[in-house]
Write a protein that holds these residues in place. Structure first.
Motif, PDB file in Angstrom:
ATOM      1  N   PRO A  19       0.837  -1.209   0.000  1.00 34.22           N
ATOM      2  CA  PRO A  19       0.000   0.000   0.000  1.00 34.22           C
ATOM      3  C   PRO A  19       0.869   1.255   0.000  1.00 34.22           C
ATOM      4  O   PRO A  19       1.942   1.286   0.616  1.00 34.22           O
ATOM      5  CB  PRO A  19      -0.794  -0.125   1.304  1.00 34.22           C
ATOM      6  N   LYS A  20       0.406   2.302  -0.647  1.00 34.53           N
ATOM      7  CA  LYS A  20       1.201   3.506  -0.797  1.00 34.53           C
ATOM      8  C   LYS A  20       1.511   4.159   0.550  1.00 34.53           C
ATOM      9  O   LYS A  20       2.621   4.652   0.758  1.00 34.53           O
ATOM     10  CB  LYS A  20       0.473   4.514  -1.709  1.00 34.53           C
ATOM     11  N   ASP A  21       0.547   4.131   1.464  1.00 35.51           N
ATOM     12  CA  ASP A  21       0.807   4.764   2.757  1.00 35.51           C
ATOM     13  C   ASP A  21       1.905   4.033   3.520  1.00 35.51           C
ATOM     14  O   ASP A  21       2.741   4.654   4.187  1.00 35.51           O
ATOM     15  CB  ASP A  21      -0.473   4.865   3.586  1.00 35.51           C
ATOM     16  N   LEU A  22       1.937   2.715   3.405  1.00 34.74           N
ATOM     17  CA  LEU A  22       2.998   1.940   4.053  1.00 34.74           C
ATOM     18  C   LEU A  22       4.340   2.185   3.367  1.00 34.74           C
ATOM     19  O   LEU A  22       5.374   2.318   4.032  1.00 34.74           O
ATOM     20  CB  LEU A  22       2.669   0.452   4.032  1.00 34.74           C
ATOM     21  N   LEU A  23       4.319   2.264   2.039  1.00 34.17           N
ATOM     22  CA  LEU A  23       5.549   2.545   1.294  1.00 34.17           C
ATOM     23  C   LEU A  23       6.134   3.886   1.713  1.00 34.17           C
ATOM     24  O   LEU A  23       7.351   4.016   1.929  1.00 34.17           O
ATOM     25  CB  LEU A  23       5.261   2.531  -0.213  1.00 34.17           C
ATOM     26  N   LEU A  24       5.289   4.884   1.867  1.00 32.81           N
ATOM     27  CA  LEU A  24       5.749   6.210   2.295  1.00 32.81           C
ATOM     28  C   LEU A  24       6.318   6.160   3.709  1.00 32.81           C
ATOM     29  O   LEU A  24       7.354   6.770   4.003  1.00 32.81           O
ATOM     30  CB  LEU A  24       4.600   7.216   2.230  1.00 32.81           C
ATOM     31  N   SER A  25       5.668   5.405   4.564  1.00 30.41           N
ATOM     32  CA  SER A  25       6.139   5.276   5.945  1.00 30.41           C
ATOM     33  C   SER A  25       7.507   4.602   5.995  1.00 30.41           C
ATOM     34  O   SER A  25       8.397   5.029   6.748  1.00 30.41           O
ATOM     35  CB  SER A  25       5.117   4.467   6.752  1.00 30.41           C
TER      36      SER A  25
END
Length: 329
Positions: free
Chosen positions: A36-42
């Protein structure tokens, strides 16, 4: 504190194990679902290195999420999923996995050509569905490959290797590329032609061109109309170089005989995709380099690139040649 590496898809334990000696490693534990993009950003916010897939969008938000990122190792020969301009600005080395997958991808490409031409997928399902009741003269008759003309669009290393495969079938070889390849012409008898001439004269059009602003939607309805009605179109390069609606319309109208596709405009595709409804389309799930041996070599190359990038050295397969390491916290 050890440098931190985040891997965006589950890899075999034997591949990841060597990293654990020198780095802290975290991995998205799904094989078939993108991170997921939010996890990738984190994760990018704290990572020194990312090992990414072609399906991951490594945009400015990802590249600037933290202050430590030094290298992005893409498990693919392509890298159009990564913003190279921002990466260079931020001192992030971007790497891919060329060369190690050349022969494997060429094998798949020629296999896809053969499967489409000889209607192998249709024939296999015909038998499995219990439809084979008798022999008939033109039962699932396909198209010959030997002595025909193949046209390769994008004569990079994979294209050259596909051309070598074609010589075994005594095919005439035409090609179109940004630059001519005199050595290939001399070795294989390949003939350089314009794109228009290639699509008009060839029996098999094989697209292996990378995705750029110039090649996006290169194959339009007008281009398909120029092809022979008996022509077969193969795409093992990048999906967005083809206008998929135009390809669908050309196939339905009988303007070309068939298509073999390992790549699509948006991946993955669902069972309701229009092209999958056509019997003269062979569709594969982007497996050009997917042999056990080659994928393992690709992973090892990514690890080598990560190590070099973290240490501030130039990775073996650096993509953004204007990269210069920045001093990061």
């Amino acid at each position: 504190m050890k440098p931190y590496v985040f891997i965006t898809r589950k890899l075999p334990d034997e591949v990841v194990k060597p990293l654990l000696q020198n780095y802290e490693v975290s991995m998205w534990e799904q094989e078939d679902i993108p991170v997921p993009k939010d996890l990738l950003l984190s994760e990018a916010k704290k990572a020194d290195a990312l090992l990414t897939m072609l399906s991951d969008s490594i945009d400015e938000k990802v590249l600037t999420a933290g202050k430590k990122l030094k290298v992005v190792a893409n498990l693919a020969v392509g890298f159009d999923n990564i913003d190279l301009k921002v990466a260079s600005r931020e001192g992030v080395a971007v790497c891919n996995t060329p060369d190690v997958l050349t022969d494997t991808t060429a094998d798949l490409t020629f296999g896809l050509l053969m499967a489409t031409a000889r209607r192998l997928m249709e024939a296999a399902e015909f038998v499995k569905d219990g439809k084979w009741k008798s022999w008939s003269p033109l039962l699932l008759a396909g198209h010959d490959i030997h002595h025909k003309t193949i046209g390769i669009v994008g004569m990079g290393k994979i294209g050259e290797t596909v051309a070598k495969r074609a010589t075994g079938f005594e095919m005439n070889i035409l090609y179109h590329n940004r630059t001519r390849k005199p050595a290939v012409e001399q070795e294989l008898g390949a003939v350089y032609v314009s794109l228009d001439e290639l699509v008009e004269k060839t029996d098999f059009i094989v697209c292996l061109t990378p995705l750029t602003s110039e090649t996006k939607n290169m194959f339009t309805r007008e281009m398909f109309k120029k092809m022979k009605q008996s022509a077969i179109f193969i795409n093992a390069g990048r999906g967005p170089v083809v206008d998929e609606q135009a390809l669908f319309d050309a196939l339905v109208a009988g303007e070309i005989a068939g298509a073999g596709l390992d790549v699509f405009e948006k991946e993955p595709i669902g069972a309701d995709h229009p092209l999958l409804q056509l019997p003269n389309v062979v569709a594969l799930p982007h497996i050009g380099s997917s042999s056990v041996e080659t994928r393992m070599e690709m992973m090892k190359l990514c690890l080598s690139n990560i190590q070099a990038g973290i240490e501030g050295n130039e990775p073996k397969t650096l993509v953004n040649k204007d990269w210069k390491p920045l001093v990061k916290a």
